[in-house]
Write a protein that holds these residues in place. Sequence first.
Motif, short mmCIF file in Angstrom:
data_model
loop_
_atom_site.label_atom_id
_atom_site.label_comp_id
_atom_site.label_asym_id
_atom_site.label_seq_id
_atom_site.Cartn_x
_atom_site.Cartn_y
_atom_site.Cartn_z
N GLY A 1 27.89 -42.09 25.55
CA GLY A 1 27.77 -42.64 26.89
C GLY A 1 27.77 -44.15 26.94
O GLY A 1 27.53 -44.73 28.01
N GLU A 2 28.08 -44.82 25.83
CA GLU A 2 28.04 -46.28 25.76
C GLU A 2 29.45 -46.86 25.79
O GLU A 2 30.39 -46.27 25.26
CB GLU A 2 27.33 -46.71 24.47
N THR A 3 29.60 -48.03 26.41
CA THR A 3 30.87 -48.76 26.39
C THR A 3 30.70 -50.01 25.53
O THR A 3 29.85 -50.86 25.82
CB THR A 3 31.30 -49.18 27.80
N VAL A 4 31.50 -50.10 24.48
CA VAL A 4 31.51 -51.27 23.61
C VAL A 4 32.84 -51.97 23.80
O VAL A 4 33.90 -51.34 23.76
CB VAL A 4 31.31 -50.87 22.13
N ALA A 5 32.80 -53.27 24.04
CA ALA A 5 34.02 -54.06 24.26
C ALA A 5 34.34 -54.88 23.02
O ALA A 5 33.46 -55.51 22.43
CB ALA A 5 33.84 -54.97 25.46
N LEU A 6 35.62 -54.85 22.63
CA LEU A 6 36.14 -55.77 21.62
C LEU A 6 36.88 -56.87 22.36
O LEU A 6 37.84 -56.58 23.09
CB LEU A 6 37.10 -55.06 20.67
N LEU B 1 36.88 -42.58 24.64
CA LEU B 1 38.07 -43.11 25.29
C LEU B 1 38.29 -44.53 24.79
O LEU B 1 37.37 -45.36 24.86
CB LEU B 1 37.87 -43.11 26.81
N ILE B 2 39.46 -44.80 24.24
CA ILE B 2 39.80 -46.15 23.78
C ILE B 2 40.79 -46.74 24.78
O ILE B 2 41.91 -46.25 24.92
CB ILE B 2 40.38 -46.13 22.36
N LEU C 1 31.05 -40.11 28.91
CA LEU C 1 32.05 -40.59 27.97
C LEU C 1 31.55 -41.81 27.22
O LEU C 1 30.84 -42.66 27.77
CB LEU C 1 33.33 -40.99 28.70
N SER C 2 31.95 -41.93 25.98
CA SER C 2 31.83 -43.19 25.25
C SER C 2 33.16 -43.91 25.36
O SER C 2 34.22 -43.28 25.46
CB SER C 2 31.49 -42.93 23.78
N MET C 3 33.11 -45.25 25.32
CA MET C 3 34.35 -45.99 25.53
C MET C 3 34.40 -47.22 24.63
O MET C 3 33.41 -47.94 24.48
CB MET C 3 34.46 -46.43 27.00
N LEU C 4 35.56 -47.42 24.02
CA LEU C 4 35.87 -48.67 23.33
C LEU C 4 36.87 -49.41 24.20
O LEU C 4 38.00 -48.96 24.38
CB LEU C 4 36.46 -48.39 21.94
N PHE C 5 36.44 -50.53 24.77
CA PHE C 5 37.22 -51.25 25.77
C PHE C 5 37.71 -52.56 25.16
O PHE C 5 36.91 -53.41 24.76
CB PHE C 5 36.37 -51.52 27.01
#
Length: 576
Positions: free
Chosen positions: A80-85, A221-222, A251-255
């Motif tokens: 459930g976390e969104t991590v941004a690169l 989700l990437i 959802l977990s997300m790599l943004f």
Amino acid sequence: MSARDDEAELNPSRPGFASAAAVAEDRGASDRIEGDDSDRAIPAPASDAVLAVRDLTISFRQEGLLVPAVRGVTFQIGRGETVALVGESGSGKSVTALSTVRLLGDSAVVEGSVQYEGRELVGAPDRVLRDIRGNDISFIFQEPMTSLNPLHTLEKQLSESLALHQGLTGARARTRIIELLTRVGIREPESRLADYPHQLSGGQRQRVMIAMALANGPDLLIADEPTTALDVTIQAQILELLAELKEAENLSMLFISHDLGIVRRIADRVCVMKDGAIVEQGPVEAIFADPRHDYTRKLLAAEPRGVADPVPEGAETMVETRDLRVWFPIQRGLMRRTVGHVKAVNGATLTVRAGETLGIVGESGSGKTTLALAIMRLIESQGPILYMGQDIAAWGGKQLRRLRRDMQIVFQDPFGSLSPRMTVEQIIAEGLGVHGIDKAGDRRKLVAAIMVEVGLDPETMHRYPHEFSGGQRQRIAIARAMILRPKVVVLDEPTSALDMTVQVQIVQLLRGLQQKYGLAFLFISHDLRVVRAMSHQIMVMRAGEVIEQGGAAEIFDHPQTEYTRSLLKAAFPERA
């Protein structure tokens, strides 16, 4: 950033690219800074992490050598976390994301650990990765037109994934597709199933991509720059949709993004990448409020600021239109009878003086570029077009050739507008030959002089466009226009494809050229932050109509129409 610095980011094998030792030292310094505060420390892999990346190193085989792209990257994404690169082009963001499910090709050498729910993916068999791709981990890419098959309908493209991973076909698949399109905000989805990608707007295509990514209920989700090519209002809608889906589906997300304004709105944690390494990471609030690394501070400060220099007193009017119209006929039947018109521009009146910038804003399809092309006499139009007091609407032949020298254009995508088979010298000098300006044989001197003026090294004039970074290619496009010493320049989305730091450089360059030569700019953009920094006057367009225009300060501070207010709200959510 200098031109050489910019180039070094693009070509890691060239001298000047940070050495592995330097990056390791930089990463160690960052770890020490973050270690001062437990809330900012690099997290140890958690047992419940959806994705745990540890000491990831990626190199590419090139002519017998291993060229490093990613060095020692460590981060994790919780459920459930969104991590941004975040970081500039060439920093390793997309390479890191693609490596998670081995989408980099055979030339890539991947070392370290990538674990999805505790399962190691580095070195995993192809059958394991095939099950995870598109099923447990899904991708949304930057440009949907390159990801969607132009020869297949929406129904066919969505049904392929459902058949492959869930065995759904026929009526059951169609029911699921309609459900997915409804969830991502496609209106009347039943009527769109037979549509092809080119029949959709940019925002609709991105929604379809999101529907495809969600089709099999992924855990992760990437999203790789999913809003970069979209208008500010559509961008806001897509971000809101992603946030809603994340909440509803846990959802977990790599943004992945270079736009920190977007990252601030959607991410929980941020990882800042530079030269293939993470130089800082932590909660989004901490990174924005108290950045520890110099590079992070540089990214946060990279926003076009200030206002345009005042227009000189008594400046000459360069371009003027009165009730300009561009209508395209709608023809039907065997006899191709005209049954109506598409009113691409419907009654535009404007005035631009020497040293003045008119910012033209509005969503895609509003008529911005069509208006500019009509003013340059590149498409047919109705109504007076005055250039320095002369009506050029009926000009042709030699008159138009003289006009072409005085009116130049810089396009959005420099890589698409620069010939890959011509050297930089040939590209910049092409207009000199067309207009017979270099009869004395001083072409190379003129090219070298304009390259210096736009911040390029004349020693690189023998190279080809692919050997330059995005920012350098845009400088080449500007040099090609400026070498003819034009009086009017159309700038069609000249910064939208560039990193934030490079945007600032291009805005400063354009301001300097305008002040030095008294240029009149028609500046077309959907990026209102850049428009505010560049423009004296603003014209807001919607569906071919000019719905509001006036001084930049007046439009930004006191918008009169609801549409303008919606644009500003989308571009500056902090003002809402």
